[in-house]
Design a protein around this motif. Structure first.
Motif, PDB file in Angstrom:
ATOM      1  N   VAL A 192      42.700  -9.758  33.109  1.00 45.70           N
ATOM      2  CA  VAL A 192      44.107 -10.151  33.064  1.00 45.70           C
ATOM      3  C   VAL A 192      44.215 -11.357  32.141  1.00 45.70           C
ATOM      4  N   HIS A 193      45.174 -11.313  31.232  1.00 40.33           N
ATOM      5  CA  HIS A 193      45.312 -12.338  30.209  1.00 40.33           C
ATOM      6  C   HIS A 193      46.357 -13.361  30.664  1.00 40.33           C
ATOM      7  N   VAL A 194      45.929 -14.631  30.745  1.00 45.43           N
ATOM      8  CA  VAL A 194      46.753 -15.689  31.342  1.00 45.43           C
ATOM      9  C   VAL A 194      47.092 -16.739  30.294  1.00 45.43           C
ATOM     10  N   ALA A 195      48.370 -16.841  29.937  1.00 42.56           N
ATOM     11  CA  ALA A 195      48.826 -17.879  29.011  1.00 42.56           C
ATOM     12  C   ALA A 195      49.068 -19.156  29.792  1.00 42.56           C
ATOM     13  N   GLU A 240      52.083  -5.655  31.239  1.00 43.15           N
ATOM     14  CA  GLU A 240      51.470  -5.321  32.523  1.00 43.15           C
ATOM     15  C   GLU A 240      50.094  -5.958  32.698  1.00 43.15           C
ATOM     16  N   ASN A 241      49.508  -6.460  31.630  1.00 42.54           N
ATOM     17  CA  ASN A 241      48.169  -7.048  31.692  1.00 42.54           C
ATOM     18  C   ASN A 241      48.178  -8.558  31.470  1.00 42.54           C
ATOM     19  N   CYS A 242      49.367  -9.163  31.520  1.00 46.85           N
ATOM     20  CA  CYS A 242      49.495 -10.575  31.165  1.00 46.85           C
ATOM     21  C   CYS A 242      50.211 -11.389  32.233  1.00 46.85           C
ATOM     22  N   VAL A 243      49.920 -12.687  32.247  1.00 51.07           N
ATOM     23  CA  VAL A 243      50.550 -13.643  33.158  1.00 51.07           C
ATOM     24  C   VAL A 243      50.987 -14.861  32.348  1.00 51.07           C
ATOM     25  N   LEU A 244      52.204 -15.324  32.592  1.00 46.59           N
ATOM     26  CA  LEU A 244      52.714 -16.560  31.986  1.00 46.59           C
ATOM     27  C   LEU A 244      52.650 -17.626  33.070  1.00 46.59           C
ATOM     28  N   PHE A 245      51.657 -18.514  32.980  1.00 47.30           N
ATOM     29  CA  PHE A 245      51.314 -19.394  34.101  1.00 47.30           C
ATOM     30  C   PHE A 245      51.727 -20.837  33.827  1.00 47.30           C
ATOM     31  N   GLU A 269      43.009  -9.935  44.088  1.00 48.47           N
ATOM     32  CA  GLU A 269      43.527  -8.848  43.251  1.00 48.47           C
ATOM     33  C   GLU A 269      42.449  -8.187  42.405  1.00 48.47           C
ATOM     34  N   ASN A 270      41.211  -8.668  42.544  1.00 46.82           N
ATOM     35  CA  ASN A 270      40.079  -8.109  41.792  1.00 46.82           C
ATOM     36  C   ASN A 270      40.338  -8.102  40.289  1.00 46.82           C
ATOM     37  N   LEU A 271      40.887  -9.205  39.784  1.00 45.43           N
ATOM     38  CA  LEU A 271      41.184  -9.358  38.367  1.00 45.43           C
ATOM     39  C   LEU A 271      40.296 -10.439  37.770  1.00 45.43           C
ATOM     40  N   GLU A 272      39.929 -10.277  36.517  1.00 47.53           N
ATOM     41  CA  GLU A 272      39.116 -11.270  35.819  1.00 47.53           C
ATOM     42  C   GLU A 272      39.986 -12.006  34.800  1.00 47.53           C
ATOM     43  N   PRO A 273      40.335 -13.272  35.079  1.00 44.31           N
ATOM     44  CA  PRO A 273      41.246 -14.001  34.193  1.00 44.31           C
ATOM     45  C   PRO A 273      40.599 -14.401  32.872  1.00 44.31           C
ATOM     46  N   ILE A 274      41.384 -14.309  31.807  1.00 47.01           N
ATOM     47  CA  ILE A 274      41.025 -14.812  30.489  1.00 47.01           C
ATOM     48  C   ILE A 274      42.149 -15.769  30.090  1.00 47.01           C
TER      49      ILE A 274
END
Length: 266
Positions: A6-9, A31-36, A109-114
């Motif tokens: 999961v790609h996290v800005a 769907e694969n991104c998060v604005l954090f 959520e079994n996600l690997e953050p980048i």
């Protein structure tokens, strides 16, 4: 099971992190991104306007984490007044909330953050520090990416793109002459020039910081200050009196050698 990336800005509310977030979503899909965003509760109201408009333009909601304390409340809790060399507020309100969120992504959520940061080529040393920090995360290493350094080789006019192409007005603190838009000008790592700018633009906010400093000094009976001069405490009251005596303009032009707050990176 292998975790899904999961790609996290890391969204600070600034122009560079907004542009990086946009490019991230264009590359990897909403769907694969998060604005954090980690909220210190000290932000300028126009920052929230800017962030909301950026999120709408990009097409994903802001994922926000809030400790619940202001930087001032953190100073009292840790019995240490933040200054240009050390700011526990960013550690508690930004870094800790980020690490907790990243572990939620992994464990629940079994996600690997980048992580994606809006740091430019002229700040490569800051990127190196962040990369090293997340590589040595106590639980598991976390991948970090710096598109402004690694992908966009030419100097990109992100402010111009946002205002002229996207039609979104930048946070007013840029226009008002601040080097960054964090904590509504009250960043304890801002330095002398920054606080001179705060005194010029928002003297009421300067007065609030001055009073906070005086209250802290009295409460803990400590000779401490946000600014330092010749290695010794130099209070905002003393600085204000000096600016009034010698003329404010002189202090607006003096460059500082300060340690940037992690808030500038997120």
């Amino acid at each position: 099971m292998e975790r899904k990336p999961v790609h996290v800005a890391m969204f600070s509310g600034g122009a560079a992190s907004a542009y990086v977030a946009y490019k991230m979503v264009q590359t990897h899909g909403k769907e694969n991104c998060v604005l954090f965003f980690t909220n210190t509760l000290w932000e300028d109201e126009d920052n929230y306007r800017f962030m909301d408009e950026i999120a709408e333009y990009i097409g994903i909601d802001i994922t926000e984490r809030v400790d619940g304390r202001t930087p001032e409340e953190v100073f009292y809790d840790v019995r240490f007044l933040g200054n240009s060399r050390m700011a526990k507020c960013s550690e508690e309100l930004k870094v800790r909330q980020t690490i907790l969120f990243l572990e939620e992504l992994r464990d629940e959520e079994n996600l690997e953050p980048i992580l994606y940061f809006g740091i430019g080529p002229h700040e490569k040393h800051r990127a190196d520090n962040l990369r090293d920090f997340y590589e040595h995360n106590p639980i598991e290493p976390i991948e970090t990416r710096f598109p402004m350094i690694e992908i966009f080789q030419d100097d990109v006019d992100v402010k111009g793109i946002i205002e002229n192409e996207w039609g979104i007005k930048l946070p007013r603190m840029y226009e008002l002459g601040f080097s960054h838009a964090n904590c509504a000008g009250r960043c304890v790592r801002g330095g002398f020039q920054h606080y001179a700018q705060l005194y010029k633009i928002w003297p009421d906010r300067y007065a609030e910081q001055e009073q906070m400093e005086e209250d802290f000094r009295e409460h803990f009976e400590k000779n401490v200050s946000i600014l330092k001069k010749d290695g010794k405490p130099f209070t905002l009251k003393e600085y204000r009196e000096q600016m009034d005596k010698e003329g404010l303009e002189k202090f607006l032009k003096k460059q500082d050698d300060t340690v940037p707050c992690v808030c500038s990176f997120s």
